[in-house]
Write a protein that holds these residues in place. Sequence first.
Motif, PDB file in Angstrom:
ATOM      1  N   GLN A  74       6.203   8.297   9.619  1.00  0.00           N
ATOM      2  CA  GLN A  74       4.871   7.832   9.263  1.00  0.00           C
ATOM      3  C   GLN A  74       4.899   6.436   8.636  1.00  0.00           C
ATOM      4  O   GLN A  74       3.973   5.649   8.791  1.00  0.00           O
ATOM      5  CB  GLN A  74       4.224   8.829   8.284  1.00  0.00           C
ATOM      6  CG  GLN A  74       2.782   8.538   7.904  1.00  0.00           C
ATOM      7  CD  GLN A  74       1.827   8.757   9.069  1.00  0.00           C
ATOM      8  OE1 GLN A  74       2.064   9.618   9.919  1.00  0.00           O
ATOM      9  NE2 GLN A  74       0.755   7.982   9.131  1.00  0.00           N
ATOM     10  N   ASP A  75       6.011   6.149   7.953  1.00  0.00           N
ATOM     11  CA  ASP A  75       6.131   4.888   7.201  1.00  0.00           C
ATOM     12  C   ASP A  75       7.507   4.274   7.454  1.00  0.00           C
ATOM     13  O   ASP A  75       8.371   4.269   6.572  1.00  0.00           O
ATOM     14  CB  ASP A  75       5.923   5.190   5.702  1.00  0.00           C
ATOM     15  CG  ASP A  75       6.004   3.954   4.835  1.00  0.00           C
ATOM     16  OD1 ASP A  75       5.848   2.828   5.357  1.00  0.00           O
ATOM     17  OD2 ASP A  75       6.204   4.112   3.604  1.00  0.00           O
TER      18      ASP A  75
ATOM     19  N   ASP B  80      -2.890  10.179   4.933  1.00  0.00           N
ATOM     20  CA  ASP B  80      -2.030   9.611   5.972  1.00  0.00           C
ATOM     21  C   ASP B  80      -1.152  10.693   6.574  1.00  0.00           C
ATOM     22  O   ASP B  80      -0.845  10.686   7.768  1.00  0.00           O
ATOM     23  CB  ASP B  80      -1.147   8.500   5.384  1.00  0.00           C
ATOM     24  CG  ASP B  80      -1.955   7.297   4.938  1.00  0.00           C
ATOM     25  OD1 ASP B  80      -2.872   6.896   5.675  1.00  0.00           O
ATOM     26  OD2 ASP B  80      -1.666   6.759   3.846  1.00  0.00           O
TER      27      ASP B  80
ATOM     28  N   LEU C 216       1.655   5.205   0.691  1.00  0.00           N
ATOM     29  CA  LEU C 216       1.296   6.219   1.672  1.00  0.00           C
ATOM     30  C   LEU C 216       0.507   7.320   0.961  1.00  0.00           C
ATOM     31  O   LEU C 216       0.926   7.831  -0.084  1.00  0.00           O
ATOM     32  CB  LEU C 216       2.574   6.799   2.289  1.00  0.00           C
ATOM     33  CG  LEU C 216       2.443   7.564   3.600  1.00  0.00           C
ATOM     34  CD1 LEU C 216       2.023   6.636   4.728  1.00  0.00           C
ATOM     35  CD2 LEU C 216       3.783   8.225   3.934  1.00  0.00           C
ATOM     36  N   ASN C 217      -0.630   7.693   1.517  1.00  0.00           N
ATOM     37  CA  ASN C 217      -1.473   8.733   0.932  1.00  0.00           C
ATOM     38  C   ASN C 217      -1.027  10.094   1.463  1.00  0.00           C
ATOM     39  O   ASN C 217      -1.265  10.422   2.624  1.00  0.00           O
ATOM     40  CB  ASN C 217      -2.940   8.466   1.277  1.00  0.00           C
ATOM     41  CG  ASN C 217      -3.868   9.514   0.680  1.00  0.00           C
ATOM     42  OD1 ASN C 217      -3.514  10.226  -0.249  1.00  0.00           O
ATOM     43  ND2 ASN C 217      -5.069   9.625   1.231  1.00  0.00           N
TER      44      ASN C 217
ATOM     45  N   GLU D 162       0.831  -1.193   0.000  1.00  0.00           N
ATOM     46  CA  GLU D 162       0.000   0.000   0.000  1.00  0.00           C
ATOM     47  C   GLU D 162       0.869   1.247   0.000  1.00  0.00           C
ATOM     48  O   GLU D 162       1.822   1.359   0.757  1.00  0.00           O
ATOM     49  CB  GLU D 162      -0.911   0.016   1.227  1.00  0.00           C
ATOM     50  CG  GLU D 162      -2.063  -0.965   1.158  1.00  0.00           C
ATOM     51  CD  GLU D 162      -3.028  -0.780   2.321  1.00  0.00           C
ATOM     52  OE1 GLU D 162      -3.020   0.320   2.922  1.00  0.00           O
ATOM     53  OE2 GLU D 162      -3.750  -1.728   2.620  1.00  0.00           O
TER      54      GLU D 162
ATOM     55  N   GLN E 263      -8.608  12.602   4.798  1.00  0.00           N
ATOM     56  CA  GLN E 263      -8.366  11.198   4.476  1.00  0.00           C
ATOM     57  C   GLN E 263      -6.886  10.869   4.300  1.00  0.00           C
ATOM     58  O   GLN E 263      -6.518   9.709   4.130  1.00  0.00           O
ATOM     59  CB  GLN E 263      -9.130  10.817   3.205  1.00  0.00           C
ATOM     60  CG  GLN E 263     -10.645  10.821   3.386  1.00  0.00           C
ATOM     61  CD  GLN E 263     -11.384  10.570   2.083  1.00  0.00           C
ATOM     62  OE1 GLN E 263     -10.831  10.021   1.134  1.00  0.00           O
ATOM     63  NE2 GLN E 263     -12.646  10.977   2.034  1.00  0.00           N
TER      64      GLN E 263
ATOM     65  N   ASN F 110      -0.527  14.582  12.152  1.00  0.00           N
ATOM     66  CA  ASN F 110       0.021  14.196  10.853  1.00  0.00           C
ATOM     67  C   ASN F 110      -0.026  15.349   9.856  1.00  0.00           C
ATOM     68  O   ASN F 110       0.046  15.155   8.652  1.00  0.00           O
ATOM     69  CB  ASN F 110      -0.741  12.989  10.281  1.00  0.00           C
ATOM     70  CG  ASN F 110      -2.175  13.329   9.897  1.00  0.00           C
ATOM     71  OD1 ASN F 110      -2.744  14.275  10.422  1.00  0.00           O
ATOM     72  ND2 ASN F 110      -2.750  12.554   9.003  1.00  0.00           N
TER      73      ASN F 110
END
Length: 303
Positions: free
Chosen positions: A151-152, A78, A28-29, A26, A76, A103
């Motif tokens: 975040q990731d 991330d 990261l948005n 997936e 919405q 975030n």
Amino acid sequence: MRNTLLFIFCLSLFWSCQNSGHQKSEKLNVVTTTTMITDLVKNIGRDSVQVQGLMGSGVDPHLYKASEGDVSKLTQADIVFYSGLHLEGKLVDVFEKMGRRGNTIALAEILEEKDLISSTEFSGSYDPHIWFDISYWKRITKNLTNQLSKQDPESADYYKQNEKVYLKKLDALEKKVKEIISELPEEKRILVTAHDAFSYFGKAYGFNVIGLQGLSTATEAGVKDVRRLSKLIIDNEVKAIFIESSVPRRTIEALQESVKSKGFNVEIGGTLYSDALGNSGTEEGTYIGMFKYNVRTIIDALK
């Protein structure tokens, strides 16, 4: 023999996957505001992120208002990156509410107060146009990389690798910019633009910068501003003045007419990219391409 061929095939497939980029299930948005930040996320996140930029080419971040669709994208996401220092003035309330989520990151606020240029228009505020000092943009790059990694964490090494590559490109850009600027004698380094977006550029690369409007394009230029700048242009025999892609050209054209009415001819030296990059898919649609274009345009017009 079959085992050997199978091994070679698997090895080649492995290296193919490695060379194609970082693979993950997936993406990261990421949502961004300005085109400069969107470009930076694309360089650092590459195929590990899905980036949605709210603002496009020619959009003025000082005046930009969030639509319902923008608010949906922001909530919405991330992670959300914006410039900060009140650049996106009409989005401040939205970001302050979202900031509680942890975030929503104002990238420019990593810079220390001593590095910032104070605003004479807004008490306690600073000039937000920090991307025009490449050394500052390197710090912004590192900040963004760190925030993406937090975040990731799974992709942290990948982001760090991309950061290293991009910082080398920024080193090369800085060297090239100084080389081009050296073509222009110091006494001719007077840059007159539509609004006061290039002060960090002037401080970093030795230009006297004057904007017809203030730091924010929401501030209108008055008759006194035009007269003051007309005198400066004539007294210093400035060859050219510049419009900006995200600011209506009428203000600079009014200044040009004022100068001509006093018997001096000043040319419009071209259009500079100030608060937004050029069209996507063009060289000027990247931070590095925009910076080179601006510097080349300024030097060629003032020489």
